[in-house]
Write an enzyme that holds these catalytic residues in place. Structure first.
Site, PDB file in Angstrom:
ATOM      1  N   HIS A  10      69.687  60.924  79.747  1.00  0.00           N
ATOM      2  CA  HIS A  10      70.199  59.592  80.070  1.00  0.00           C
ATOM      3  C   HIS A  10      70.389  58.762  78.810  1.00  0.00           C
ATOM      4  CE1 HIS A  10      69.886  55.277  81.062  1.00  0.00           C
ATOM      5  NE2 HIS A  10      70.586  55.613  82.126  1.00  0.00           N
ATOM      6  N   LEU A  72      64.843  63.269  87.089  1.00  0.00           N
ATOM      7  CA  LEU A  72      63.849  63.642  88.089  1.00  0.00           C
ATOM      8  C   LEU A  72      64.384  63.543  89.513  1.00  0.00           C
ATOM      9  CD1 LEU A  72      60.585  62.066  86.608  1.00  0.00           C
ATOM     10  CD2 LEU A  72      61.210  64.487  86.732  1.00  0.00           C
ATOM     11  N   GLY A  75      69.583  59.908  92.046  1.00  0.00           N
ATOM     12  CA  GLY A  75      70.225  58.636  92.280  1.00  0.00           C
ATOM     13  C   GLY A  75      71.659  58.681  91.800  1.00  0.00           C
ATOM     14  N   HIS A  77      72.933  58.461  88.861  1.00  0.00           N
ATOM     15  CA  HIS A  77      73.201  59.255  87.663  1.00  0.00           C
ATOM     16  C   HIS A  77      73.506  60.705  88.028  1.00  0.00           C
ATOM     17  CE1 HIS A  77      72.222  55.899  85.259  1.00  0.00           C
ATOM     18  NE2 HIS A  77      70.902  55.991  85.347  1.00  0.00           N
TER      19      HIS A  77
END
Length: 312
Positions: A10, A72, A75, A77
């Site tokens: 990210h 993890l 969502g 992303h």
């Protein structure tokens, strides 16, 4: 011909977080060096971007890339930004194939690693009955209820499996309750000890804020508040990447679409069904924001009502 692995990070505004990510890259490069060329890229804040990494791999003769999100939970992303970027990059070359792996998600690896981090923290403290301890799991938080529910599911499994007196889920942003609100609620329950475990890979701005909130609560309360280390590049995380690579390579990297707000009518998110999924990081790729700049977080109506009911 050697195939490639693209580790999709990210990005962070903290140099320590970048170093930790690059350490994971180095470990996985060594782990997969016999079969794969391993490279990495960032969605925002840092360089190289995904585009730079893919072009570098293409120049080395790699025509098949397995993209593994260092994410993890699924969502926006994992569902929007990363697929959008990779689909765009794959279109640059007719002979290039990019297969995206699944996020880590709800897995035995994450459960086992959570157990490990909690037990590491407990060993540093005077022993008390877990029934007198509250567990607080901190997720990243997203506008996707499916991703938030995965964090809550792991919280429930840790609660049941480890025998805590109570366990709850809070979020570092976007979702309700946030860390400060959650700790205020927990304080009213009166548990002797509260262990806060952040579901984060590495340090960064958000993790530092979480730790500060826990430390501030511990300093102002007669009760005990402690936090665990992040997950880091533990062997259990590496095994999770092994599994995600196997799934991507064999075409079985399936996302959970049963409760995805983009595919099903989910309560409170009806307007998102069928919405075009595009990336929203195009204007911030490689840009490092000011240290004190906070993300824009809009609080939904439900969270506002709950806050008013609780007087917080």
């Amino acid at each position: 011909m050697k195939e490639g692995i693209l580790l999709c990070g990210h990005g962070t505004r903290r140099e320590a977080g970048v170093k930790s990510f690059k350490r994971l890259v180095s470990i996985l490069k060594e782990r997969y060096q016999d079969k794969y060329e391993v490279d990495y890229g960032f969605l925002e804040f840092n360089h190289p971007t995904y585009e730079a990494a893919v072009e570098r791999m293409y120049a080395q003769g790699i025509r098949k890339i397995y993209a593994l999100p260092v994410i993890l939970f699924a969502g926006s992303h994992a569902k929007n930004d990363i697929p959008y970027e990779l689909n765009t990059l794959q279109g640059y070359h007719d002979d290039l194939t990019i297969s995206m792996g699944k996020h880590i998600g709800v897995s035995s690896f994450l459960l086992d690693l959570s157990l490990k981090r909690i037990e590491e923290t407990e060993k540093k403290l005077p022993k008390i009955d877990r029934k007198e301890t509250c567990l607080v799991v901190v997720g990243r938080g997203t506008t996707d209820p499916d991703a938030n529910s995965d964090v809550a599911k792991l919280t429930s499994m840790l609660w049941d499996g480890m025998g805590f007196g109570f366990a709850t889920t809070v979020y570092s942003g976007t979702a309700f309750p946030n860390v400060e609100e959650g700790l205020q609620l927990v304080e009213k329950l009166g548990f002797k000890r509260t262990i806060v475990i952040p579901f984060f890979f590495f340090t960064g701005v958000l993790l530092e804020r979480i730790y500060k909130s826990v430390s501030d609560m511990d300093a102002s309360s007669n009760l005990e508040y402690v936090y665990t280390d992040p997950f880091g590049a533990d062997e259990l995380i590496l095994q999770a990447f092994d599994e995600r690579l196997h799934e991507a390579k064999n075409g079985i990297a399936n996302m959970n679409c049963q409760l995805c707000k983009y595919r099903k009518q989910v309560i409170g998110f009806e307007e998102d069904k069928g919405k075009e999924q595009i990336g929203h990081h195009l204007n911030v790729k490689g840009i490092l924001f000011e240290e004190d700049e906070k993300p824009n977080e809009e609080e939904n109506g439900f969270a506002s009502k709950i806050k008013k009911m609780l007087g917080i």
